[in-house]
Scaffold this motif. Structure first.
Motif, PDB file in Angstrom:
ATOM      1  N   GLY A  48       0.265  26.047 -11.536  1.00  0.00           N
ATOM      2  CA  GLY A  48       0.846  27.212 -12.174  1.00  0.00           C
ATOM      3  C   GLY A  48      -0.213  28.234 -12.524  1.00  0.00           C
ATOM      4  N   LEU A  49       0.221  29.381 -12.956  1.00  0.00           N
ATOM      5  CA  LEU A  49      -0.720  30.484 -13.177  1.00  0.00           C
ATOM      6  C   LEU A  49      -1.542  30.290 -14.450  1.00  0.00           C
ATOM      7  CD1 LEU A  49       0.566  32.555 -15.544  1.00  0.00           C
ATOM      8  CD2 LEU A  49       2.121  33.056 -13.672  1.00  0.00           C
ATOM      9  N   ALA A  50      -2.759  30.788 -14.406  1.00  0.00           N
ATOM     10  CA  ALA A  50      -3.652  30.797 -15.565  1.00  0.00           C
ATOM     11  C   ALA A  50      -3.675  32.208 -16.107  1.00  0.00           C
ATOM     12  CB  ALA A  50      -5.054  30.345 -15.161  1.00  0.00           C
ATOM     13  N   THR A  51      -3.232  32.396 -17.329  1.00  0.00           N
ATOM     14  CA  THR A  51      -3.080  33.747 -17.872  1.00  0.00           C
ATOM     15  C   THR A  51      -4.398  34.359 -18.328  1.00  0.00           C
ATOM     16  OG1 THR A  51      -2.733  33.044 -20.160  1.00  0.00           O
ATOM     17  CG2 THR A  51      -0.794  33.105 -18.712  1.00  0.00           C
ATOM     18  N   GLY A  52      -5.320  33.532 -18.744  1.00  0.00           N
ATOM     19  CA  GLY A  52      -6.547  34.032 -19.364  1.00  0.00           C
ATOM     20  C   GLY A  52      -6.509  33.908 -20.870  1.00  0.00           C
ATOM     21  N   ASP A  53      -5.318  33.980 -21.456  1.00  0.00           N
ATOM     22  CA  ASP A  53      -5.146  33.798 -22.895  1.00  0.00           C
ATOM     23  C   ASP A  53      -3.646  33.736 -23.178  1.00  0.00           C
ATOM     24  OD1 ASP A  53      -4.917  33.904 -25.648  1.00  0.00           O
ATOM     25  OD2 ASP A  53      -6.568  35.299 -25.912  1.00  0.00           O
ATOM     26  N   ASN A  54      -3.103  32.536 -23.244  1.00  0.00           N
ATOM     27  CA  ASN A  54      -1.660  32.387 -23.450  1.00  0.00           C
ATOM     28  C   ASN A  54      -1.183  33.040 -24.734  1.00  0.00           C
ATOM     29  OD1 ASN A  54      -1.619  30.951 -21.098  1.00  0.00           O
ATOM     30  ND2 ASN A  54      -1.109  28.979 -22.010  1.00  0.00           N
ATOM     31  N   SER A  55      -2.001  32.959 -25.777  1.00  0.00           N
ATOM     32  CA  SER A  55      -1.559  33.508 -27.064  1.00  0.00           C
ATOM     33  C   SER A  55      -1.422  35.022 -27.019  1.00  0.00           C
ATOM     34  CB  SER A  55      -2.538  33.102 -28.169  1.00  0.00           C
ATOM     35  OG  SER A  55      -3.812  33.681 -27.947  1.00  0.00           O
ATOM     36  N   PRO A  90      10.255  35.721 -17.491  1.00  0.00           N
ATOM     37  CA  PRO A  90      10.393  34.449 -18.197  1.00  0.00           C
ATOM     38  C   PRO A  90       9.371  33.415 -17.697  1.00  0.00           C
ATOM     39  CG  PRO A  90      12.200  34.764 -16.652  1.00  0.00           C
ATOM     40  CD  PRO A  90      11.449  36.062 -16.719  1.00  0.00           C
ATOM     41  N   VAL A  91       8.896  32.583 -18.619  1.00  0.00           N
ATOM     42  CA  VAL A  91       7.921  31.545 -18.289  1.00  0.00           C
ATOM     43  C   VAL A  91       8.303  30.273 -19.040  1.00  0.00           C
ATOM     44  CG1 VAL A  91       6.322  32.244 -20.138  1.00  0.00           C
ATOM     45  CG2 VAL A  91       5.448  31.000 -18.145  1.00  0.00           C
ATOM     46  N   LEU A  92       8.125  29.143 -18.404  1.00  0.00           N
ATOM     47  CA  LEU A  92       8.500  27.877 -19.031  1.00  0.00           C
ATOM     48  C   LEU A  92       7.522  27.511 -20.142  1.00  0.00           C
ATOM     49  CD1 LEU A  92       9.410  25.739 -15.882  1.00  0.00           C
ATOM     50  CD2 LEU A  92      10.986  26.888 -17.453  1.00  0.00           C
ATOM     51  N   CYS A 144       3.057  28.071 -16.202  1.00  0.00           N
ATOM     52  CA  CYS A 144       1.596  28.153 -16.354  1.00  0.00           C
ATOM     53  C   CYS A 144       0.934  26.920 -15.770  1.00  0.00           C
ATOM     54  CB  CYS A 144       1.234  28.332 -17.824  1.00  0.00           C
ATOM     55  SG  CYS A 144       1.727  29.947 -18.464  1.00  0.00           S
ATOM     56  N   ASN A 145      -0.384  26.861 -15.908  1.00  0.00           N
ATOM     57  CA  ASN A 145      -1.134  25.829 -15.194  1.00  0.00           C
ATOM     58  C   ASN A 145      -1.082  24.445 -15.826  1.00  0.00           C
ATOM     59  OD1 ASN A 145      -2.707  26.492 -17.370  1.00  0.00           O
ATOM     60  ND2 ASN A 145      -4.557  26.922 -16.202  1.00  0.00           N
ATOM     61  N   VAL A 146      -0.149  24.215 -16.735  1.00  0.00           N
ATOM     62  CA  VAL A 146       0.114  22.841 -17.170  1.00  0.00           C
ATOM     63  C   VAL A 146       1.099  22.171 -16.214  1.00  0.00           C
ATOM     64  CG1 VAL A 146      -0.405  23.274 -19.587  1.00  0.00           C
ATOM     65  CG2 VAL A 146       1.925  23.643 -18.750  1.00  0.00           C
ATOM     66  N   PHE A 147       1.578  22.927 -15.240  1.00  0.00           N
ATOM     67  CA  PHE A 147       2.520  22.405 -14.245  1.00  0.00           C
ATOM     68  C   PHE A 147       1.957  22.597 -12.836  1.00  0.00           C
ATOM     69  CE2 PHE A 147       5.353  23.667 -17.750  1.00  0.00           C
ATOM     70  CZ  PHE A 147       6.135  22.524 -17.895  1.00  0.00           C
TER      71      PHE A 147
END
Length: 522
Positions: free
Chosen positions: A297-304, A325-327, A435-438
């Protein structure tokens, strides 16, 4: 416990306390617990001829936990000599003083540059330094590779940890028919860089046994690795040789054990499958990688910063059209099937949205002043979001990777749960990306076309994935201390899919068109 071992433990604690955790991690300094050291030495002595004099060698001796264990389990008169190397004077000098009235010869210096002497040791026991490859510079790796190839005839992969070089470099330090035990991370059994080390174990020596400890029973409190003891004998492997694989419990009383033919091991990439697996992985004519593009999954750079719920978006006055939307994390997904509402949003309690726009900063300033103001906050401070590694490599810095929603997502890290599996396959009917936890499974074009004609195909795929035996799936991945399992995209791509294809007759014409059917039956 004798007085010297009690002093050694006290000394070990004192010396460990004199170093930072970061320094010890960089040098791979994790001492072997007393009970484990004695278990290993007891087993090793059983593998030697009865009453044979012991010449002991430990190339990474530390404060001498294995030598202390030898003294505890072998008669004093049976120990003919004992030698060890220690690179760090912080441990080596005090250890010398501790053992000064015993036959142990501790040599202060780097074992990787040492030359063998005499006939070699008949009992080599070592917990080598667990130093990851990124702590070794290019010149060090080149020198280690060259010296190791000269020592054992195998060139170690450059991504290997220092312990792999220790094993190869120790080869000429062993006596003929000598026994060696290596307490090392079990990761070598299932990763690409371990391939050359496994070649050494199968071709240059006789691999007697690999005992893998239950990963939930971490052998070292301060090292999150799953441990194995590798037993070898310095003699060419006999014809029709079989290796004993054991798991859990102790060396004397493992929870599971099974002999595996060396010819089978030579073909099997994932030794972590044993002893649980009944046979080697069947070479797949069709694998999941033939049916799906599997990506993290995608890496945002800063999820928060980039991920918000609807309330946060509204409070900041941000434009909903700039979000997708994002899981959420898997703990917020109680079910393995995500249904969608009429707008494609996931019908789950924790709905999240990812800031995802390709508008330029000038366009954002003209159309969405509130968003312009919010992005400006990401440029402030010494460690601003915009200056983070991923963000500063993007143009503009807030643009996200292209990761559309995938019909199936998989958690790629997890622990075995009571009544469940460490990896969850989730059927995603929504438009939410992940995201990249999946891991995200995107059907290849021919499978996507078949799914358009029959949406139930993807459900059949999902059901197949959830029926995969836990041991089979875990065997394709890797495991860390504390029972943490990990499954990389390429490892999932390689999973056999012939049984899945048998459930999907609609794909046969497309298989033949792409040559996959011939591949499967060849």
């Amino acid at each position: 416990m004798d007085a010297l071992e009690a002093k050694r433990l006290e000394l070990q604690a004192q010396l460990d306390g004199g170093k930072t955790a970061e320094d010890r991690n960089r040098m791979g300094q994790f001492a072997t617990p007393t009970a484990l050291a004695r278990e290993i030495l007891t087993h090793g002595i059983r593998l030697l001829p009865e009453r044979e004099k012991i010449t002991f060698f430990d190339p990474g001796i530390g404060t001498g936990s294995f030598y202390s264990a030898l003294r505890a389990v072998a008669p004093e008169e049976q120990i003919e000599s004992a030698t060890g190397f220690e690179i760090d004077p912080h441990y080596g000098e005090p250890a010398r003083q501790l053992w000064q009235d015993t036959p142990l010869d501790i040599r202060l210096g780097d074992f990787t540059g040492a030359a063998p002497e005499g006939q070699g040791a008949n009992l080599l026991i070592c917990n080598p330094p667990y130093v990851r490859h990124h702590h070794l510079d290019g010149a060090q790796k080149a020198e280690l590779q060259s010296r190791t190839e000269d020592a054992c005839g195998v060139k170690i992969n450059g991504l290997s940890g220092l312990y792999c070089y220790f094993m190869g470099l120790s080869h000429p330090f062993m006596a003929e028919d000598g026994i060696a035990a290596w307490l090392i991370p079990s990761e070598f059994m299932g990763v690409n860089y371990g391939r050359m080390l496994k070649r050494y174990l199968l071709e240059k020596v006789t691999l007697l046994q690999i005992h893998r400890y239950d990963p939930q029973d971490v052998q070292f409190e301060d090292a999150l690795v799953s441990s194995a003891v590798v037993w070898i004998k310095n003699t060419p492997p006999p014809k029709d040789h079989a290796v004993m694989f054991s798991y859990g419990g102790t060396l004397a009383k493992p929870a599971l054990s099974r002999a595996v033919a060396a010819t089978e091991l030579a073909k099997e990439a994932k030794w972590t499958r044993y002893p649980q697996a009944d046979k080697a992985t069947q070479r797949a004519g069709i694998s999941l990688g033939d049916l799906f593009d599997i990506k993290r999954g995608l890496a945002t750079g800063d999820n928060s910063f980039f991920i918000m719920d609807r309330d946060q978006i509204e409070e900041r006055g941000l434009p909903m059209e700039c979000f997708t939307p994002v899981l959420p994390g898997s703990r917020y997904l109680p079910e393995d099937e995500i249904r969608a509402d009429k707008n494609g949003l996931p019908q789950i309690e924790k709905q999240l949205f990812l800031l995802d726009t390709r508008l330029s900063e000038d366009e954002i300033a003209q159309r969405y002043p509130a968003l312009e103001a919010y992005l400006a906050t990401g440029k402030k401070g010494e460690k601003s979001v915009a200056d983070r590694y991923l963000c500063r490599s993007r143009k503009p810095w807030y643009v996200q990777e292209k990761r559309p929603a995938a019909p199936i997502v998989c958690t790629y890290m997890g622990r075995s749960r009571a009544g469940g599996k460490p990896f969850r396959f989730i059927l995603n009917q929504s438009d939410a990306t992940a995201c990249n936890v999946f891991l995200m499974l995107y059907p290849k074009p021919f499978l996507a076309r078949a799914t358009e004609n029959n949406p139930e195909i993807m459900r059949a795929v999902w059901e197949f994935l959830n029926e995969i035996d836990e041991a089979e799936l875990v065997g394709h991945g890797r495991v860390y201390g504390g029972g943490l399992h990990k499954l990389e995209p390429k490892e999932l791509r390689g999973f056999p899919a012939e049984d899945l294809i048998a459930r999907l007759p609609e794909t046969k014409p497309l298989q033949e068109q792409l040559g996959l059917f011939e591949k499967a039956v060849a």
